[in-house]
Design a protein around this motif. Structure first.
Motif, PDB file in Angstrom:
ATOM      1  N   ASP A  22      36.710  29.357  45.708  1.00  0.00           N
ATOM      2  CA  ASP A  22      36.325  28.570  44.178  1.00  0.00           C
ATOM      3  C   ASP A  22      37.654  28.226  43.726  1.00  0.00           C
ATOM      4  OD1 ASP A  22      35.031  28.130  41.975  1.00  0.00           O
ATOM      5  OD2 ASP A  22      34.369  30.076  41.334  1.00  0.00           O
ATOM      6  N   PHE A  23      37.674  27.423  42.527  1.00  0.00           N
ATOM      7  CA  PHE A  23      38.780  27.107  41.910  1.00  0.00           C
ATOM      8  C   PHE A  23      38.881  27.123  40.360  1.00  0.00           C
ATOM      9  CE2 PHE A  23      36.127  23.514  41.753  1.00  0.00           C
ATOM     10  CZ  PHE A  23      36.265  22.906  40.635  1.00  0.00           C
ATOM     11  N   ILE A  24      39.846  26.890  39.690  1.00  0.00           N
ATOM     12  CA  ILE A  24      39.915  26.901  38.344  1.00  0.00           C
ATOM     13  C   ILE A  24      40.969  25.757  37.875  1.00  0.00           C
ATOM     14  CG2 ILE A  24      41.977  28.550  38.312  1.00  0.00           C
ATOM     15  CD1 ILE A  24      41.108  29.413  35.625  1.00  0.00           C
ATOM     16  N   ILE A  25      40.564  24.961  36.648  1.00  0.00           N
ATOM     17  CA  ILE A  25      41.503  23.828  36.308  1.00  0.00           C
ATOM     18  C   ILE A  25      42.338  24.422  35.234  1.00  0.00           C
ATOM     19  CG2 ILE A  25      41.453  21.578  35.197  1.00  0.00           C
ATOM     20  CD1 ILE A  25      38.812  21.094  36.876  1.00  0.00           C
ATOM     21  N   PHE A  26      43.428  24.106  35.137  1.00  0.00           N
ATOM     22  CA  PHE A  26      44.267  24.323  34.129  1.00  0.00           C
ATOM     23  C   PHE A  26      44.508  22.995  33.406  1.00  0.00           C
ATOM     24  CE2 PHE A  26      45.770  28.075  36.738  1.00  0.00           C
ATOM     25  CZ  PHE A  26      45.220  29.141  35.858  1.00  0.00           C
ATOM     26  N   ASN A  27      44.255  22.647  32.264  1.00  0.00           N
ATOM     27  CA  ASN A  27      44.417  21.546  31.620  1.00  0.00           C
ATOM     28  C   ASN A  27      45.765  21.381  31.061  1.00  0.00           C
ATOM     29  OD1 ASN A  27      41.946  19.562  31.593  1.00  0.00           O
ATOM     30  ND2 ASN A  27      41.029  21.764  30.959  1.00  0.00           N
ATOM     31  N   SER A  28      46.245  20.147  30.715  1.00  0.00           N
ATOM     32  CA  SER A  28      47.798  19.880  30.037  1.00  0.00           C
ATOM     33  C   SER A  28      47.775  20.992  29.201  1.00  0.00           C
ATOM     34  CB  SER A  28      47.672  18.522  29.622  1.00  0.00           C
ATOM     35  OG  SER A  28      48.906  18.227  29.011  1.00  0.00           O
ATOM     36  N   GLU A  29      48.892  21.799  29.311  1.00  0.00           N
ATOM     37  CA  GLU A  29      49.709  22.633  28.233  1.00  0.00           C
ATOM     38  C   GLU A  29      48.804  23.737  28.044  1.00  0.00           C
ATOM     39  OE1 GLU A  29      51.156  21.059  24.866  1.00  0.00           O
ATOM     40  OE2 GLU A  29      52.263  19.241  25.688  1.00  0.00           O
ATOM     41  N   ASP A  30      47.920  24.157  28.762  1.00  0.00           N
ATOM     42  CA  ASP A  30      47.289  25.337  28.997  1.00  0.00           C
ATOM     43  C   ASP A  30      48.146  26.563  29.473  1.00  0.00           C
ATOM     44  OD1 ASP A  30      44.722  24.547  28.132  1.00  0.00           O
ATOM     45  OD2 ASP A  30      43.761  24.923  30.270  1.00  0.00           O
ATOM     46  N   VAL A  31      48.421  27.741  28.557  1.00  0.00           N
ATOM     47  CA  VAL A  31      49.115  28.696  28.970  1.00  0.00           C
ATOM     48  C   VAL A  31      48.397  29.615  29.910  1.00  0.00           C
ATOM     49  CG1 VAL A  31      50.362  30.756  28.098  1.00  0.00           C
ATOM     50  CG2 VAL A  31      50.231  28.800  26.795  1.00  0.00           C
ATOM     51  N   HIS A  32      49.144  29.684  31.092  1.00  0.00           N
ATOM     52  CA  HIS A  32      48.334  30.386  32.199  1.00  0.00           C
ATOM     53  C   HIS A  32      49.192  31.229  33.252  1.00  0.00           C
ATOM     54  CE1 HIS A  32      49.927  26.457  33.826  1.00  0.00           C
ATOM     55  NE2 HIS A  32      50.040  26.863  35.119  1.00  0.00           N
ATOM     56  N   LEU A  33      48.405  31.669  33.976  1.00  0.00           N
ATOM     57  CA  LEU A  33      49.026  32.856  34.801  1.00  0.00           C
ATOM     58  C   LEU A  33      48.211  33.115  36.187  1.00  0.00           C
ATOM     59  CD1 LEU A  33      51.393  35.000  35.482  1.00  0.00           C
ATOM     60  CD2 LEU A  33      50.180  36.540  34.098  1.00  0.00           C
ATOM     61  N   VAL A  34      48.687  33.064  37.087  1.00  0.00           N
ATOM     62  CA  VAL A  34      47.857  33.359  38.569  1.00  0.00           C
ATOM     63  C   VAL A  34      48.654  34.491  39.209  1.00  0.00           C
ATOM     64  CG1 VAL A  34      46.526  31.081  38.442  1.00  0.00           C
ATOM     65  CG2 VAL A  34      48.539  31.459  39.892  1.00  0.00           C
ATOM     66  N   ARG A  35      47.577  35.427  39.595  1.00  0.00           N
ATOM     67  CA  ARG A  35      48.231  36.530  40.530  1.00  0.00           C
ATOM     68  C   ARG A  35      47.065  37.112  41.224  1.00  0.00           C
ATOM     69  NH1 ARG A  35      50.052  40.213  35.314  1.00  0.00           N
ATOM     70  NH2 ARG A  35      48.078  40.462  34.603  1.00  0.00           N
ATOM     71  N   PRO A  36      47.413  37.774  42.428  1.00  0.00           N
ATOM     72  CA  PRO A  36      46.321  38.448  43.272  1.00  0.00           C
ATOM     73  C   PRO A  36      45.701  39.603  42.404  1.00  0.00           C
ATOM     74  CG  PRO A  36      48.142  38.328  44.580  1.00  0.00           C
ATOM     75  CD  PRO A  36      48.543  38.026  42.977  1.00  0.00           C
ATOM     76  N   VAL A  37      44.558  39.799  42.772  1.00  0.00           N
ATOM     77  CA  VAL A  37      43.727  41.188  42.135  1.00  0.00           C
ATOM     78  C   VAL A  37      44.536  42.252  42.774  1.00  0.00           C
ATOM     79  CG1 VAL A  37      41.651  42.196  42.242  1.00  0.00           C
ATOM     80  CG2 VAL A  37      41.425  40.034  42.084  1.00  0.00           C
ATOM     81  N   ASP A  38      44.626  43.229  41.773  1.00  0.00           N
ATOM     82  CA  ASP A  38      45.462  44.727  42.220  1.00  0.00           C
ATOM     83  C   ASP A  38      44.974  44.869  43.528  1.00  0.00           C
ATOM     84  OD1 ASP A  38      46.745  44.565  39.987  1.00  0.00           O
ATOM     85  OD2 ASP A  38      45.632  45.853  38.787  1.00  0.00           O
ATOM     86  N   GLY A  39      45.994  45.409  44.341  1.00  0.00           N
ATOM     87  CA  GLY A  39      45.714  45.951  45.805  1.00  0.00           C
ATOM     88  C   GLY A  39      45.233  44.935  46.735  1.00  0.00           C
ATOM     89  N   THR A  40      45.521  43.688  46.496  1.00  0.00           N
ATOM     90  CA  THR A  40      45.233  42.615  47.479  1.00  0.00           C
ATOM     91  C   THR A  40      46.397  41.492  47.522  1.00  0.00           C
ATOM     92  OG1 THR A  40      44.037  41.176  46.048  1.00  0.00           O
ATOM     93  CG2 THR A  40      42.680  42.931  46.805  1.00  0.00           C
ATOM     94  N   GLY A  41      45.992  40.446  48.375  1.00  0.00           N
ATOM     95  CA  GLY A  41      46.863  39.466  48.604  1.00  0.00           C
ATOM     96  C   GLY A  41      46.199  38.317  48.537  1.00  0.00           C
ATOM     97  N   CYS A  42      46.636  36.938  48.262  1.00  0.00           N
ATOM     98  CA  CYS A  42      45.743  36.046  48.239  1.00  0.00           C
ATOM     99  C   CYS A  42      46.727  34.606  48.644  1.00  0.00           C
ATOM    100  CB  CYS A  42      45.181  35.719  46.670  1.00  0.00           C
ATOM    101  SG  CYS A  42      46.522  35.254  45.561  1.00  0.00           S
ATOM    102  N   HIS A  43      45.894  33.692  49.067  1.00  0.00           N
ATOM    103  CA  HIS A  43      46.466  32.490  49.542  1.00  0.00           C
ATOM    104  C   HIS A  43      46.128  31.275  48.792  1.00  0.00           C
ATOM    105  CE1 HIS A  43      46.604  28.923  52.785  1.00  0.00           C
ATOM    106  NE2 HIS A  43      47.491  28.701  51.582  1.00  0.00           N
ATOM    107  N   LEU A  44      46.693  30.828  47.907  1.00  0.00           N
ATOM    108  CA  LEU A  44      46.504  29.624  46.736  1.00  0.00           C
ATOM    109  C   LEU A  44      46.840  28.322  47.348  1.00  0.00           C
ATOM    110  CD1 LEU A  44      47.178  31.637  43.702  1.00  0.00           C
ATOM    111  CD2 LEU A  44      45.228  31.844  44.733  1.00  0.00           C
TER     112      LEU A  44
END
Length: 281
Positions: free
Chosen positions: A63-85
């Motif tokens: 799945d995906f998420i869109i951050f529009n222009s100047e959205d304040v954002h942060l992405v990180r793995p769910v606790d205890g896991t890893g992720c490839h983005l």
């Protein structure tokens, strides 16, 4: 004063920036960011916790998420896991050749499940491109243009004018200024009175406001930012616990250890050993 503003540099041959990020929840990610360019973050593997303008959601694999222009954002793995983005940062200047009003638009796919599936298909194809191939840019350009076409023809919404139905509780203008100041000065003592005066708000109002829009208190954000940088110093520069504490704004070693236990469940030394052991595996 600038907030943590990312300047996105583009491959001149590709009308977007395409990045693969492999993240682990063993490293704590605190610092919020924003940039002018819209961005799509697609979860290739794992699960990601995504914060957008103070609201958090879990984005599942595929799945995906869109951050529009100047959205304040942060992405990180769910606790205890890893992720490839897979992160795709748009090029405003490229899009502007086809859509002159791009500055007043944002993208929304929340009510179009079939279109969302099509976009996921394109993102999957981008993620599978062999970047070592001399001809990778050819197919990447094709996929990016298809992505832009779908978004511009089916996902465009117009931004509301200031004050027209906007939610003041989600106004990030003060938060951007405050976080910029915190990010620049976290290595020294910063009081609530000081940071509230920077944004010209009363301490009590600022405290409630900051927690409302970021989902974390001012003191907690500051402590987590110090922790993240102190741990990085220990890992990357073999800094001692005491030096890492004092050079990153902790009042004393005890407060550094307390915050580390609160976030990671162990002391800084134990946490460093844990991470180095994983690196060697």
């Amino acid at each position: 004063m600038d907030y943590k503003y990312d300047v996105v540099n583009y491959n001149k041959n590709i009308p977007a920036t395409i990045m693969h990020l492999h993240l682990s929840s063993d490293t704590h990610k605190t610092e919020l960011q924003w940039h002018r360019e819209p961005e799509i973050v697609y979860v290739v593997e794992g699960r990601s916790e995504c914060s957008r303008n103070g609201e958090s959601q879990i984005v599942e694999q595929g799945d995906f998420i869109i951050f529009n222009s100047e959205d304040v954002h942060l992405v990180r793995p769910v606790d205890g896991t890893g992720c490839h983005l897979l992160c795709v940062n748009f090029s405003f200047e490229y899009i502007r050749m086809f859509c002159k009003s791009i500055d007043s638009l944002f993208f929304d796919v929340s009510e179009q499940p079939e279109l969302k599936k099509e976009i996921i298909g394109v993102l999957t194809s981008i993620a599978e491109v062999d970047n070592d191939s001399d001809y990778a840019p050819l197919i990447q350009i094709a996929y990016i243009n298809k992505l832009y076409y779908m978004l511009l023809t089916q996902c465009v919404r117009f931004r509301r004018t200031s004050g027209a139905g906007t939610n003041s509780k989600r106004d990030f203008s003060y938060a951007k200024t405050a976080i910029a100041y915190i990010n620049e000065n976290f290595k020294r003592e910063i009081s609530l009175d000081e940071i509230s005066s920077v944004v010209n708000l009363s301490p009590s109002y600022f405290s409630k406001y900051f927690k409302n829009v970021t989902q974390v208190s001012f003191s907690e954000y500051l402590a987590n930012l110090r922790l993240e940088n102190a741990v990085n110093d220990m890992l990357n520069y073999n800094t001692t616990v005491s030096t890492a504490a004092f050079e990153n704004g902790f009042a004393n070693v005890k407060s550094f250890i307390t915050q580390c236990k609160k976030v990671y469940g162990c002391t800084p030394a134990q946490y460093k050993k844990k991470l180095l052991t994983k690196r060697d595996v």
